[in-house]
Design a protein around this motif. Structure first.
Motif, PDB file in Angstrom:
ATOM      1  N   GLU A  28      -1.440  -3.786  -7.711  1.00 45.60           N
ATOM      2  CA  GLU A  28      -0.328  -3.760  -8.651  1.00 45.60           C
ATOM      3  C   GLU A  28      -0.342  -5.039  -9.482  1.00 45.60           C
ATOM      4  O   GLU A  28      -0.608  -6.126  -8.958  1.00 45.60           O
ATOM      5  N   VAL A  29      -0.054  -4.876 -10.778  1.00 44.91           N
ATOM      6  CA  VAL A  29      -0.086  -5.997 -11.723  1.00 44.91           C
ATOM      7  C   VAL A  29       1.269  -6.107 -12.397  1.00 44.91           C
ATOM      8  O   VAL A  29       1.782  -5.132 -12.941  1.00 44.91           O
ATOM      9  N   LYS A  30       1.847  -7.301 -12.351  1.00 44.97           N
ATOM     10  CA  LYS A  30       3.156  -7.533 -12.971  1.00 44.97           C
ATOM     11  C   LYS A  30       3.020  -8.083 -14.383  1.00 44.97           C
ATOM     12  O   LYS A  30       3.780  -7.717 -15.282  1.00 44.97           O
TER      13      LYS A  30
ATOM     14  N   THR B 253      -0.429 -12.072 -12.649  1.00 46.62           N
ATOM     15  CA  THR B 253       0.417 -11.991 -11.462  1.00 46.62           C
ATOM     16  C   THR B 253       0.208 -10.614 -10.862  1.00 46.62           C
ATOM     17  O   THR B 253       0.429  -9.596 -11.540  1.00 46.62           O
ATOM     18  N   ALA B 254      -0.258 -10.586  -9.625  1.00 46.82           N
ATOM     19  CA  ALA B 254      -0.664  -9.317  -9.024  1.00 46.82           C
ATOM     20  C   ALA B 254      -0.408  -9.352  -7.526  1.00 46.82           C
ATOM     21  O   ALA B 254      -0.004 -10.377  -6.958  1.00 46.82           O
ATOM     22  N   ARG B 255      -0.633  -8.211  -6.888  1.00 46.52           N
ATOM     23  CA  ARG B 255      -0.610  -8.158  -5.433  1.00 46.52           C
ATOM     24  C   ARG B 255      -1.490  -6.998  -4.968  1.00 46.52           C
ATOM     25  O   ARG B 255      -1.694  -6.025  -5.698  1.00 46.52           O
ATOM     26  N   THR B 256      -2.031  -7.155  -3.774  1.00 48.03           N
ATOM     27  CA  THR B 256      -2.758  -6.067  -3.135  1.00 48.03           C
ATOM     28  C   THR B 256      -1.792  -5.361  -2.195  1.00 48.03           C
ATOM     29  O   THR B 256      -0.950  -5.997  -1.560  1.00 48.03           O
ATOM     30  N   ILE B 257      -1.905  -4.050  -2.119  1.00 45.64           N
ATOM     31  CA  ILE B 257      -1.025  -3.269  -1.258  1.00 45.64           C
ATOM     32  C   ILE B 257      -1.799  -2.869  -0.001  1.00 45.64           C
ATOM     33  O   ILE B 257      -2.844  -2.216  -0.095  1.00 45.64           O
TER      34      ILE B 257
ATOM     35  N   THR C  32      -1.446 -10.061   1.601  1.00 42.13           N
ATOM     36  CA  THR C  32      -1.281  -8.715   1.075  1.00 42.13           C
ATOM     37  C   THR C  32       0.198  -8.365   0.998  1.00 42.13           C
ATOM     38  O   THR C  32       1.027  -8.883   1.768  1.00 42.13           O
ATOM     39  N   ASN C  33       0.544  -7.509   0.027  1.00 42.82           N
ATOM     40  CA  ASN C  33       1.916  -7.056  -0.249  1.00 42.82           C
ATOM     41  C   ASN C  33       2.811  -8.160  -0.806  1.00 42.82           C
ATOM     42  O   ASN C  33       4.019  -7.948  -0.958  1.00 42.82           O
ATOM     43  N   GLU C  34       2.247  -9.326  -1.102  1.00 45.20           N
ATOM     44  CA  GLU C  34       3.020 -10.413  -1.687  1.00 45.20           C
ATOM     45  C   GLU C  34       2.443 -10.783  -3.057  1.00 45.20           C
ATOM     46  O   GLU C  34       1.234 -10.847  -3.229  1.00 45.20           O
ATOM     47  N   TRP C  35       3.343 -11.033  -4.019  1.00 44.66           N
ATOM     48  CA  TRP C  35       2.903 -11.399  -5.354  1.00 44.66           C
ATOM     49  C   TRP C  35       2.255 -12.783  -5.355  1.00 44.66           C
ATOM     50  O   TRP C  35       2.694 -13.680  -4.646  1.00 44.66           O
ATOM     51  N   PHE C  36       1.215 -12.922  -6.160  1.00 46.62           N
ATOM     52  CA  PHE C  36       0.587 -14.225  -6.330  1.00 46.62           C
ATOM     53  C   PHE C  36       0.145 -14.378  -7.781  1.00 46.62           C
ATOM     54  O   PHE C  36      -0.081 -13.396  -8.495  1.00 46.62           O
ATOM     55  N   ASP C  37       0.049 -15.636  -8.196  1.00 44.16           N
ATOM     56  CA  ASP C  37      -0.444 -15.963  -9.542  1.00 44.16           C
ATOM     57  C   ASP C  37      -1.890 -16.415  -9.431  1.00 44.16           C
ATOM     58  O   ASP C  37      -2.228 -17.249  -8.587  1.00 44.16           O
ATOM     59  N   MET C  38      -2.729 -15.860 -10.267  1.00 39.17           N
ATOM     60  CA  MET C  38      -4.131 -16.282 -10.335  1.00 39.17           C
ATOM     61  C   MET C  38      -4.452 -16.714 -11.765  1.00 39.17           C
ATOM     62  O   MET C  38      -4.056 -16.044 -12.721  1.00 39.17           O
TER      63      MET C  38
END
Length: 459
Positions: A188-190, A73-77, A129-135
């Motif tokens: 960023e990585v959650k 679970t990550a997002r690009t800033i 971008t700036n939103e969390w997503f699951d890969m």
């Protein structure tokens, strides 16, 4: 006997427990510590997040991973971008890379999040971008599946003889570790987890069959970092889900285009908005095809600009005697003097360049009664007149696969004049083809990624 039976049962339970443990999910990061990773560059732990800045990277200490499900679970800033490498070494120099790139202004606009880089590049990101997503990256035998928020975006089966350029020779399945790297800006990585999968050497029931890459032009374009996009596809005889599956199978991205105009499936602003709402989350670039000469007045500018780009053709017009003409309809074509009619077609094309569209499609089309004299009727003077008008209006030119137009001579002239290009099928049913004519013209005229039109992808 009873003791032996109990002992056998005990051993069986131990083996089963061991197998279950081996293939159970394992947390690699859940917001507390990053001691399972080697770090390079500006990596920090802030607010229970792993933060990677400008070219920083993480390498999983434990390697030797072959078959697995890797969940992150990550997002690009902002304009941050990077990749996840697997079957790789600590430097991420071998194996495959999966893109993390939601930057709408990126020069390599065809390598969006989820791309299996240089093998299955994606022109549209289904996450922002700036939103969390699951890969999830899944490797099962020879098949690689990449999913975003639970939906597959890449399904690739590595063939026995994969086609690779010299710089990508190590881009093959083997085993190794994982690397997460920022190539620009911030990632960023959650959370990160890994589920090992059992060895799978069965190729009899593959969900996605391997493509013979010894003759496949698509893999060659991906390898040379060329945008593989069919800019002109209609949902005719095929659903959006089927089109997405076909895209994953062939490795060709699609721009979907509804026909918009009086007497066509979409006739007003409200229907445009309803259509675009139905397409949210789909892996397609969204294009508008304006139909008839009144299309730009039928739809408001605000609604037209919700598409990633707009195209039209010059095949519909009013002739010199006030008759509605559709060039592909033989009973609406009235040719009294062939040369004069050809000049009329050229004039109508030049006039269309003043319409608020981005791409001129179905170019240089001639009606059936004239089409066998295409090369004679499309003189250099007429070609130059159209190209000059396109340059002045800053329009891109479609290379049309279905009709195999324009000619190589026209394309070369357009390239020399500085025009941008699109590849388009303009399918009439569910068979899109594979852009064969477009790829031939790409090679014949020496087109590169820089010559291709970049859609204005909307947020």
């Amino acid at each position: 006997m009873k003791k032996n039976l109990l002992f056998s049962l005990f051993i069986t339970l131990i083996v089963m427990a061991s197998c279950t443990k081996n293939f159970a999910p394992r947390s690699l990061f859940q917001g507390e510590e990053m001691n399972q990773w080697d770090t390079r560059g500006d990596v920090s732990l802030k607010n229970q997040l792993l933060v990677l800045n400008d070219k920083a990277s993480l390498a999983l200490k434990k390697g030797g991973h072959t078959n697995f499900e890797f969940d992150i679970t990550a997002r690009t800033i902002d304009n941050g971008k990077g990749f996840i490498a697997f079957h790789t070494d600590e430097q991420g120099k071998k194996g495959y890379k999966v893109a993390l790139n939601n930057d709408l202004e990126s020069s390599e606009w065809w390598t969006k999040t989820g791309s299996l880089l240089a093998v299955r590049n994606l022109t549209k990101s289904t996450v922002k971008t700036n939103e969390w997503f699951d890969m999830q990256i899944r490797v099962d035998g020879k098949t690689i599946t990449i999913s975003l928020n639970g939906s597959p975006v890449v399904e690739y089966t590595e063939p026995a003889k994969p086609y690779r350029l010299a710089e990508n020779m190590s881009q093959i399945l083997s085993s190794g570790t994982f690397v997460i790297q920022s190539t620009k800006g911030t990632l960023e990585v959650k959370s990160v987890s890994l589920t090992p999968l059992p060895e799978n050497n069965n190729t009899d029931n593959l969900k996605v069959s391997a493509v013979d890459e010894t003759e496949d032009p698509v893999i060659r374009l991906h390898q040379e970092n060329f945008p593989v996009l069919d800019y002109h596809v209609h949902l005719k005889g095929i659903t959006a889900e089927q089109a997405a599956a076909r895209s994953r199978q062939l490795g060709i991205n699609y721009a979907l285009a509804p026909n918009c105009g009086i007497g066509f499936p979409i006739t007003n602003d409200n229907e445009v908005i309803a259509y675009l709402d139905s397409m949210k989350g789909q892996p397609f670039i969204q294009a508008m095809q304006g139909e008839g000469r009144e299309w730009s007045e039928t739809f408001s500018e605000a609604v037209r600009e919700q598409f990633d780009f707009v195209f039209t053709d010059a095949m519909t017009f009013t002739d010199t005697k006030g008759r509605r003409t559709r060039l592909w309809m033989p009973d609406e074509v009235f040719v009294e003097d062939e040369q004069q009619y050809m000049d009329l077609i050229v004039k109508k094309i030049v006039d269309v360049m003043q319409e608020p569209m981005d791409v001129y499609v179905n170019p240089t089309f001639l009606p059936e009664v004239m089409s066998d004299r295409y090369d004679d009727l499309w003189t250099e003077e007429r070609m130059d007149k159209v190209i000059k008008a396109m340059v002045a209006a800053n329009k891109a030119l479609e290379i049309n696969n279905r009709r195999e137009i324009p000619s190589q001579i026209f394309i070369q002239k357009a390239k020399d004049a500085g025009l941008k290009f699109t590849f388009g099928t303009n399918n009439s049913d569910g068979d899109f083809g594979k852009l064969e004519y477009c790829f031939r013209m790409k090679e014949a005229c020496g087109l590169t990624a820089e010559h291709m039109y970049q859609p204005k992808i909307r947020k």
